[in-house]
Design a protein around this motif. Structure first.
Motif, PDB file in Angstrom:
ATOM      1  N   LEU A 221      -1.622   1.887  19.673  1.00 30.43           N
ATOM      2  CA  LEU A 221      -2.035   3.304  19.438  1.00 30.43           C
ATOM      3  C   LEU A 221      -2.418   3.587  18.029  1.00 30.43           C
ATOM      4  CD1 LEU A 221       1.083   5.329  20.811  1.00 30.43           C
ATOM      5  CD2 LEU A 221      -1.371   5.232  21.748  1.00 30.43           C
ATOM      6  N   VAL A 222      -2.342   2.716  17.008  1.00 23.10           N
ATOM      7  CA  VAL A 222      -2.772   2.785  15.700  1.00 23.10           C
ATOM      8  C   VAL A 222      -4.033   1.823  15.451  1.00 23.10           C
ATOM      9  CG1 VAL A 222      -0.803   3.653  14.611  1.00 23.10           C
ATOM     10  CG2 VAL A 222      -0.991   1.204  14.744  1.00 23.10           C
ATOM     11  N   GLU A 223      -4.473   0.860  16.551  1.00 25.47           N
ATOM     12  CA  GLU A 223      -5.411  -0.128  16.270  1.00 25.47           C
ATOM     13  C   GLU A 223      -6.644   0.939  16.306  1.00 25.47           C
ATOM     14  OE1 GLU A 223      -5.591  -2.814  19.114  1.00 25.47           O
ATOM     15  OE2 GLU A 223      -3.554  -3.790  18.589  1.00 25.47           O
ATOM     16  N   GLY A 224      -7.635   0.406  15.170  1.00 22.35           N
ATOM     17  CA  GLY A 224      -9.047   1.037  15.310  1.00 22.35           C
ATOM     18  C   GLY A 224      -9.347   1.239  13.715  1.00 22.35           C
ATOM     19  N   THR A 225     -10.483   1.865  13.468  1.00 23.50           N
ATOM     20  CA  THR A 225     -11.025   2.148  12.174  1.00 23.50           C
ATOM     21  C   THR A 225     -10.535   3.437  11.366  1.00 23.50           C
ATOM     22  OG1 THR A 225     -13.048   1.211  12.947  1.00 23.50           O
ATOM     23  CG2 THR A 225     -13.146   2.452  10.993  1.00 23.50           C
ATOM     24  N   TRP A 226      -9.787   3.114  10.429  1.00 28.21           N
ATOM     25  CA  TRP A 226      -8.986   4.008   9.665  1.00 28.21           C
ATOM     26  C   TRP A 226      -9.901   4.317   8.362  1.00 28.21           C
ATOM     27  CZ3 TRP A 226      -4.087   6.135  10.351  1.00 28.21           C
ATOM     28  CH2 TRP A 226      -3.563   5.700  11.732  1.00 28.21           C
ATOM     29  N   ARG A 227      -9.777   5.750   7.967  1.00 25.56           N
ATOM     30  CA  ARG A 227     -10.341   6.130   6.763  1.00 25.56           C
ATOM     31  C   ARG A 227      -9.444   6.596   5.836  1.00 25.56           C
ATOM     32  NH1 ARG A 227     -13.468  11.390   5.873  1.00 25.56           N
ATOM     33  NH2 ARG A 227     -11.886  12.122   7.280  1.00 25.56           N
ATOM     34  N   LEU A 228      -9.182   6.086   4.598  1.00 20.72           N
ATOM     35  CA  LEU A 228      -8.253   6.602   3.568  1.00 20.72           C
ATOM     36  C   LEU A 228      -8.724   8.054   3.062  1.00 20.72           C
ATOM     37  CD1 LEU A 228      -5.865   5.816   1.598  1.00 20.72           C
ATOM     38  CD2 LEU A 228      -7.548   4.870   0.164  1.00 20.72           C
ATOM     39  N   VAL A 229      -7.857   9.017   3.184  1.00 21.08           N
ATOM     40  CA  VAL A 229      -8.205  10.328   2.722  1.00 21.08           C
ATOM     41  C   VAL A 229      -7.012  10.567   1.578  1.00 21.08           C
ATOM     42  CG1 VAL A 229      -9.041  11.147   4.773  1.00 21.08           C
ATOM     43  CG2 VAL A 229      -6.594  11.112   4.575  1.00 21.08           C
ATOM     44  N   TYR A 230      -5.852   9.835   1.498  1.00 21.62           N
ATOM     45  CA  TYR A 230      -5.108  10.077   0.434  1.00 21.62           C
ATOM     46  C   TYR A 230      -4.082   8.635   0.208  1.00 21.62           C
ATOM     47  CZ  TYR A 230      -1.229  12.013  -2.274  1.00 21.62           C
ATOM     48  OH  TYR A 230      -0.277  12.383  -3.261  1.00 21.62           O
ATOM     49  N   SER A 231      -3.835   8.579  -1.058  1.00 26.15           N
ATOM     50  CA  SER A 231      -2.743   7.544  -1.519  1.00 26.15           C
ATOM     51  C   SER A 231      -2.120   8.116  -2.771  1.00 26.15           C
ATOM     52  CB  SER A 231      -3.721   6.329  -1.920  1.00 26.15           C
ATOM     53  OG  SER A 231      -2.735   5.307  -2.210  1.00 26.15           O
ATOM     54  N   SER A 232      -0.827   7.874  -2.499  1.00 25.85           N
ATOM     55  CA  SER A 232       0.165   8.278  -3.674  1.00 25.85           C
ATOM     56  C   SER A 232      -0.190   7.228  -4.721  1.00 25.85           C
ATOM     57  CB  SER A 232       1.503   8.324  -3.324  1.00 25.85           C
ATOM     58  OG  SER A 232       2.064   7.056  -2.572  1.00 25.85           O
ATOM     59  N   ASP A 233      -0.641   6.066  -4.299  1.00 26.84           N
ATOM     60  CA  ASP A 233      -0.836   4.779  -5.253  1.00 26.84           C
ATOM     61  C   ASP A 233      -2.400   5.071  -5.920  1.00 26.84           C
ATOM     62  OD1 ASP A 233      -0.499   2.560  -6.903  1.00 26.84           O
ATOM     63  OD2 ASP A 233      -0.176   1.279  -5.156  1.00 26.84           O
ATOM     64  N   ASN A 234      -2.813   4.376  -6.794  1.00 24.66           N
ATOM     65  CA  ASN A 234      -4.143   4.093  -7.163  1.00 24.66           C
ATOM     66  C   ASN A 234      -5.011   3.500  -5.932  1.00 24.66           C
ATOM     67  OD1 ASN A 234      -6.569   3.066  -7.992  1.00 24.66           O
ATOM     68  ND2 ASN A 234      -5.829   2.712 -10.057  1.00 24.66           N
ATOM     69  N   PRO A 235      -5.980   4.393  -5.545  1.00 22.61           N
ATOM     70  CA  PRO A 235      -6.580   4.196  -4.111  1.00 22.61           C
ATOM     71  C   PRO A 235      -7.378   2.682  -4.186  1.00 22.61           C
ATOM     72  CG  PRO A 235      -7.207   6.254  -4.847  1.00 22.61           C
ATOM     73  CD  PRO A 235      -6.262   5.702  -5.973  1.00 22.61           C
ATOM     74  N   THR A 236      -7.716   1.999  -5.448  1.00 22.05           N
ATOM     75  CA  THR A 236      -8.297   0.695  -5.504  1.00 22.05           C
ATOM     76  C   THR A 236      -7.069  -0.369  -5.212  1.00 22.05           C
ATOM     77  OG1 THR A 236      -7.871   0.611  -8.036  1.00 22.05           O
ATOM     78  CG2 THR A 236      -9.881   1.582  -7.104  1.00 22.05           C
ATOM     79  N   ARG A 237      -5.835   0.038  -5.242  1.00 22.16           N
ATOM     80  CA  ARG A 237      -4.552  -0.528  -5.054  1.00 22.16           C
ATOM     81  C   ARG A 237      -3.967  -0.382  -3.696  1.00 22.16           C
ATOM     82  NH1 ARG A 237      -2.530  -2.542 -10.837  1.00 22.16           N
ATOM     83  NH2 ARG A 237      -4.568  -2.752 -11.672  1.00 22.16           N
ATOM     84  N   SER A 238      -4.678   0.329  -2.851  1.00 23.05           N
ATOM     85  CA  SER A 238      -3.951   0.666  -1.830  1.00 23.05           C
ATOM     86  C   SER A 238      -4.710  -0.194  -0.536  1.00 23.05           C
ATOM     87  CB  SER A 238      -4.417   2.260  -1.156  1.00 23.05           C
ATOM     88  OG  SER A 238      -3.859   3.133  -2.259  1.00 23.05           O
ATOM     89  N   SER A 239      -5.406  -1.213  -0.657  1.00 22.14           N
ATOM     90  CA  SER A 239      -5.927  -1.940   0.236  1.00 22.14           C
ATOM     91  C   SER A 239      -4.921  -2.982   0.826  1.00 22.14           C
ATOM     92  CB  SER A 239      -7.271  -2.856  -0.200  1.00 22.14           C
ATOM     93  OG  SER A 239      -6.821  -3.858  -1.000  1.00 22.14           O
ATOM     94  N   PRO A 240      -5.147  -3.515   1.996  1.00 23.96           N
ATOM     95  CA  PRO A 240      -4.014  -4.473   2.222  1.00 23.96           C
ATOM     96  C   PRO A 240      -3.949  -5.701   1.483  1.00 23.96           C
ATOM     97  CG  PRO A 240      -5.241  -3.657   4.399  1.00 23.96           C
ATOM     98  CD  PRO A 240      -5.893  -3.135   3.015  1.00 23.96           C
TER      99      PRO A 240
END
Length: 85
Positions: A50-69
């Protein structure tokens, strides 16, 4: 109820530059809405496909540049230290 909370959340984070421009109070408000959404989930089973697919980051409580896998995995390998580099 879930749909309304999702819409509220998307409206809230739209102006935060993925979270970087959010104040502490705004981050707390976002966390509150996320908590409300989480409480509506009564399914204890993993969602799998159900969660497989392409996602778009719209918010991160962490620095977004450090939110990648990659950053997440690196932090896990470093014992959960948030900023070891």
């Amino acid at each position: 109820a879930a749909y309304d909370l999702k819409q509220q959340l998307l409206k809230m984070v739209a102006a935060f530059d993925r979270g970087q421009a959010a104040t502490k109070a705004q981050r707390a408000d976002v966390a509150e809405v996320i908590g409300q959404l989480e409480s509506l989930n009564d399914d204890t089973q993993p969602v799998g496909k159900l969660v497989e697919g392409t996602w778009r980051l719209v918010y991160s409580s962490d620095n977004p540049t450090r939110s990648s896998p990659l950053w997440w995995a690196t932090r896990q390998l470093a014992g959960g230290i948030p900023d070891f580099i």
